[in-house]
Structure formats: C-alpha cells, structure tokens
Design an enzyme around this catalytic site. Structure first.
Site, short mmCIF file in Angstrom:
data_model
loop_
_atom_site.label_atom_id
_atom_site.label_comp_id
_atom_site.label_asym_id
_atom_site.label_seq_id
_atom_site.Cartn_x
_atom_site.Cartn_y
_atom_site.Cartn_z
N TRP A 1 -33.27 13.36 -8.77
CA TRP A 1 -32.02 12.72 -9.13
C TRP A 1 -31.04 13.74 -9.69
O TRP A 1 -31.39 14.59 -10.51
CB TRP A 1 -32.26 11.67 -10.23
CG TRP A 1 -32.92 10.43 -9.74
CD1 TRP A 1 -33.19 10.11 -8.45
CD2 TRP A 1 -33.40 9.35 -10.55
NE1 TRP A 1 -33.81 8.89 -8.39
CE2 TRP A 1 -33.96 8.40 -9.66
CE3 TRP A 1 -33.42 9.08 -11.91
CZ2 TRP A 1 -34.51 7.20 -10.09
CZ3 TRP A 1 -33.97 7.90 -12.35
CH2 TRP A 1 -34.52 6.97 -11.45
N THR B 1 -18.52 -10.57 -15.04
CA THR B 1 -18.62 -9.13 -14.81
C THR B 1 -17.55 -8.79 -13.78
O THR B 1 -17.25 -9.62 -12.92
CB THR B 1 -20.00 -8.74 -14.27
OG1 THR B 1 -20.19 -9.43 -13.04
CG2 THR B 1 -21.11 -9.15 -15.24
N LYS C 1 -29.40 11.06 -5.01
CA LYS C 1 -30.81 11.38 -4.76
C LYS C 1 -30.88 12.52 -3.76
O LYS C 1 -30.65 12.33 -2.58
CB LYS C 1 -31.52 10.13 -4.23
CG LYS C 1 -31.68 9.09 -5.33
CD LYS C 1 -31.80 7.69 -4.80
CE LYS C 1 -31.30 6.70 -5.84
NZ LYS C 1 -30.10 5.96 -5.44
N GLU D 1 -22.50 -8.19 -20.31
CA GLU D 1 -23.73 -8.93 -20.64
C GLU D 1 -24.20 -8.70 -22.08
O GLU D 1 -25.04 -9.43 -22.58
CB GLU D 1 -24.86 -8.48 -19.69
CG GLU D 1 -24.71 -8.93 -18.25
CD GLU D 1 -23.86 -7.97 -17.40
OE1 GLU D 1 -23.02 -7.25 -17.97
OE2 GLU D 1 -24.04 -7.97 -16.18
#
Ligand code: ADP
Length: 542
Positions: A438, A177, A433, A323
């Site tokens: 959110w 990654t 936040k 992934e």
C-alpha cells in the site's frame, strides 16, 4: 441521581437565561452584517418550535433546511428539535437528483429555505413532497406563489409555549453522508448524542470553547452539523459569527478581523486559501494572535500547521465523519509531549489525534485482528460510542458498514501509535496498491504541499500493467511560482521509499472539490486515470 434527560431545549433555555447579551453576527447574501443576541435567538427559536407545533408537526417529523450558515439556520438547529421534530440539513451543493433522493428517503414534511437558494429548490421541488415551504426572505422581495415567509410562520407563535416532553434517545437531527463513496445514507442523531458530543467539543483537550470565545463555523451547517459547533458554542454562551455564502479567503479574513474571532473551523482547502492570502500580505491582516483553527474533513498537511504557527495561529487537527457526529479524535498534545523537539511535536499534531471520551477506537487489519500500536501497521479504523451511529436511516446494519460485534467500519485506513494517536493514511478506496503493497496518497499529498511552490496537491492511483496501480500527483502551483516535475520528485526523494514516488506529475489550474470542499478524487481518476489521456499535460519522471 435523578433520571434527567439530556435534551436540546435545555441548552436553548440556558442560552436565553444566562447569555442574553452574547452576540450572533451573520453575513447576509447582500454582504451586509446582521446582528442579533442570544436573547432574540432564544425568543425566535422558541417561536419556531411553537409555530411548527401549531402547523401540525408531530414527534419525529423531519423538517429540512436548505440554507447557508446564518442566524435563521441557528434558530432551526434548536427550534425544530425543541418542537420534537428532526432537523434535516440538506447539502445545497448536491445534484438535484441526489437532493430529490434524500428528501424523499427522509420523508421530509416541511422545508425552510434561503431566498437565494430558491433556484436550487426549483430544480427538484416538483419531485419532492414538502407540505409547506418557508422562505427566509433576506431580500424582502415578493415570494413566488405557494411559498410562505419564515417570519410569518414565527409570527403565529404567542410566546406561551411549553416544550413537548422529549426523551433523550429521541431523534433531534439527521444528516446524509455526502456520497463521496456511494449513494448518500442518512444518519440520525438523538438529543442525547448531540448533547454528549457538545460536551466533547468544548473540552480543553478538544476545541476548548468558552463564553469568551467568538466562533465562526466556516464548515457548512449542512456538513455534519457544522461539526457540532453551533450546539457546543450555544451551550457555552460564546458568540457566534456566521459567514453566510461568502467562504473565500478574503471574506473570511475580513470577518475574522472585524469581529475579533478567536476560533474557527473548516476543511483544509479553506485554510490553504486563507494561508496564501496571509503569506502574500502578512502585514495587511491584523488578526489577534492566538486564533485557533479546527481543521478536519481531510488531513491537515504538517506544512500548513507550521505555516499558521509562524503567523501566531494554532491549528487543531481533528478527525471524524457524519456517522460520528462528527468529532471523534483531536490531535492535542499530552503534557509530556510539550517537551519533545519541534519536529516531534509537529509530527503528533499532523496526526489525527486520540479518541475523545466515550469514543472507543480500534484499528483492524484484513484478517480481523487489531494491528500493533507501532505507528506503522495499517488497518481500518473501527469505532463505537454513544454518539456513533448504530445504523443508517431505513437500513439494517450490513457487514460492510458494521462488524458483527457492533463497531462502525469507517472505511478509513490508519496507523495507531503507542500513545493512541491515529494517522489516517487513506480511505480504503483511495489507497494505492502497488505490487501488493500500500502507498498512502495522503502522505504523498501532504509532503508535496510542503514544497514552497505548491498550493495544492492530490494523489490518485492510476492502473499499471506491471504493478497493478501507481501514484499520479495533480499539483496546483502558487500564483507566480514555478516548479517542474523533477523539482517535486527531488523534493520527495529521501522522504519516501523510492517505489512510493509518483510516476507522473500533472500541473493543473485547480483541483475539483466535493460538495464539502474536499479534493474530488473520483473526478481526477476520471480525467487522469487512463494512461495516455491528456499526455501532453503530464510530465513523466524517470
Ligand atoms: P464524505 O464521506 O462525503 O467525505 P464526511 O464529511 O462524513 O463526508 O467525511 C468523513 C471522512 O472524511 C472520513 O471518513 C475521512 O476519510 C475524512 N476525514 C475527516 N477528517 C479527516 C482528517 N483529519 N484527516 C484525514 N481524513 C479525514
């Protein structure tokens, strides 16, 4: 049925047998175009497999590549796994310390490197343990002591070679990654996962790759296997065109034009640059109508999808991660959606799509329950399937990355609608936040990039004593265009609840990129994250 393994040598043999005349074109570092065919690719990739075996490569040994996208990297994609080895693509844009960590963590035995990337190698070679280093010597110059010519390695092959027996669950490749959200972690792909992923890439409801296609992976071959495109394209016998180190809009458009390209793939920042060129001089480029662009890695703004449509170019929006091999969802429309209004169709195409066959997906809220499929409730995307990683290389699964019942936690926050289309609202760490609610930085960015004067926009959270966090937008205007903070704010009003609108707008020359071409939000947070810092450059609203 026979117990026949799904392995990559089959695809290599098939390419040589059925598509010997298919073309492979590569832009080399000196800008010249190198042309070859699948016949030659088959011969050389097999020679690479044989010569690696002769050099002592054992099953499961890692062979690293440090290369741009071109024909020799394509040979490595097949030759290394066909020898029973594991292709480990190194991200050439990483810091030398990260490269050192990665090659040592992976235990790479050999390395194949482009001559033009030797300066990158030199920065960490003494701290790595490569037994042998083979150089793709594009310039033909004398190589420094201790390095060998890749073509000399290939010349040790006799052509009399039988592939080792390979089981489909054995490793074929590995990719780390890029570390956007922490230390790089290794993901190991198997022959089976790579073959199954290739099938999904070529489906009509995916990238729809056929032998008649001419395909340009702009996405680097070190970025999640160039999204599997080299494997899928080779499986179908379509022509491949590699851009080498030249990834700017002008170079890409020239290549698309001269090679009659039908499909390309890359991150949005690449296409935003291409779009600017096309819009500035619409008559200059003679691109075939029907060109498809697969876009992923970050959200494709709806305004970009619409703008390309006006030019006769179709954007295919896809989502995935290292992934997940990576293509896990694609936003193609279902037949009944074709009858919806244009606005509704664009809204679906700007989502990330629904899960590919054999990818299972759920969106889970903090309390561990699946959120309602109403396109509104947000939660974390979790996936499982035959080409989703079950753990990271050398690490046992941890609860922050895998659930107790065996799903990968992606760290991506999304909504899911009744048709199963997900819409990524953020990465967990990028969510804003504000007052316990959110705010999606991605939604704001995409809306701002819909303003006619805006070339690029990234939205980050900045600390706020009252609300905890508030949004700040960093904006790059198009060349010669003008817009004030107030203009942009007015443009957003009505599109969002008032408390979603950014508190501050910063106009910048450029937005820093990650090693895979995404907006580097951590750098933006560092530069603009502290209120007051660089206040002169900021325009406060309200
Ligand atoms: P990195 O983690 O360094 O960015 P990856 O290439 O594996 O490396 O990135 C995967 C991540 O990219 C996903 O988890 C997601 O956050 C983001 N991503 C990929 N495709 C999309 C998309 N179409 N829209 C929004 N985000 C995306």
């Amino acid at each position: 049925m026979m117990d026949y393994p799904l392995t990559l040598p089959h695809i290599l043999e098939r390419a040589g047998r059925y598509f010997p005349k298919a073309q492979i074109v590569s832009r080399l570092p000196d800008k010249s175009l190198h042309r070859t065919t699948y016949r030659e690719f088959h011969r050389r990739a097999k020679a690479l497999a044989e010569s690696l075996c002769k050099a002592g490569l054992k099953k499961g040994d890692r062979v690293a590549t440090l290369m741009w996208n071109h024909y020799a990297h394509h040979e490595a994609y097949f030759g290394i796994p066909a020898a029973g080895g594991v292709l480990h693509t190194l991200n050439l844009r990483l810091h030398p310390n990260d490269l050192e960590y990665i090659v040592n963590n992976a235990g790479d035995r050999f390395l194949i490197v482009d001559d033009v990337l030797l300066p990158v190698l030199e920065q960490f070679r003494s701290r790595a343990n490569f037994e042998r280093v083979f150089v793709v010597n594009h310039s033909g110059a004398r190589l420094p002591a201790g390095l060998e010519d890749y073509n000399d390695l290939l010349a040790t092959a006799t052509g009399e070679f039988a592939y080792p027996r390979i089981e489909e669950r054995e490793a074929s490749g590995m990719c780390y990654t890029s570390g956007t959200t922490g230390r790089p972690r290794g993901v190991v792909y198997s022959h089976r996962s790579t073959v199954l992923h290739s099938y999904n890439c070529v489906l009509a409801s995916s990238m729809h790759i056929a032998a008649s296609d001419v395909v340009v992976p702009v996405v680097p071959m070190f970025h999640a296997n160039a999204w599997g495109i080299p494997y899928a394209t080779t499986m179908m016998g379509a022509s491949l065109v590699f851009p080498g180190p030249y990834l700017d809009g002008e170079s890409l458009l020239n290549l698309f034009e001269s090679e009659n390209v039908t499909l390309s793939a890359g991150v949005p920042t690449v296409w935003l640059a291409v779009l600017q060129l096309l819009e500035r001089e619409p008559t200059r480029w003679k691109l075939a109508k029907g060109l498809r662009l697969a876009v992923g890695g970050s959200a494709a703004p709806e305004s970009m999808i619409r703008a390309f449509d006006r030019l006769g170019i179709t954007v295919l929006h896809a989502w995935g991660m290292t992934e997940t091999s990576p293509v896990a969802t694609v936003a193609t429309l279902k037949p009944e959606m074709e009858r919806l209004s244009a606005d509704e169709r664009y809204a679906y195409r700007a989502k990330q799509g629904y899960a590919m066959p054999f990818v299972e997906m759920r969106v889970v809220s903090d309390d561990g329950k699946e959120v309602a499929s109403d396109g509104k409730a947000m939660g974390e995307i979790q996936v499982r399937g035959p080409y989703i990683t079950g753990k990271y290389f050398g690490m046992e699964p941890t609860p922050d990355k895998f659930t107790a019942d065996g799903w990968l936690r992606t760290g991506d926050v999304a909504t899911i609608d009744e048709e199963g289309y997900i819409r990524i609202t953020d990465r967990t760490k990028d969510l804003i936040k504000s007052g316990g609610e959110w705010i999606s930085s991605v939604d704001l960015e995409n809306a701002i990039m819909g303003h006619p004067a805006v070339a690029e926009a990234a939205v980050i959270a900045i600390p706020d004593p009252k609300w905890d966090e508030r949004p700040l937008a960093v904006i790059v205007l198009k060349e010669g265009a003008r817009a004030s903070a107030g203009d942009i704010n007015r443009f957003l009003e009505g599109k969002f609840a008032k408390w979603w609108l950014p508190d501050e707008y910063v106009f910048a020359e450029s937005i820093p990129r990650t090693s895979t071409g995404k907006f580097l939000k951590s750098a933006l947070r560092e530069t603009y994250g502290k209120r007051g810092a660089g206040a002169a450059a900021k325009s406060k609203v309200g």
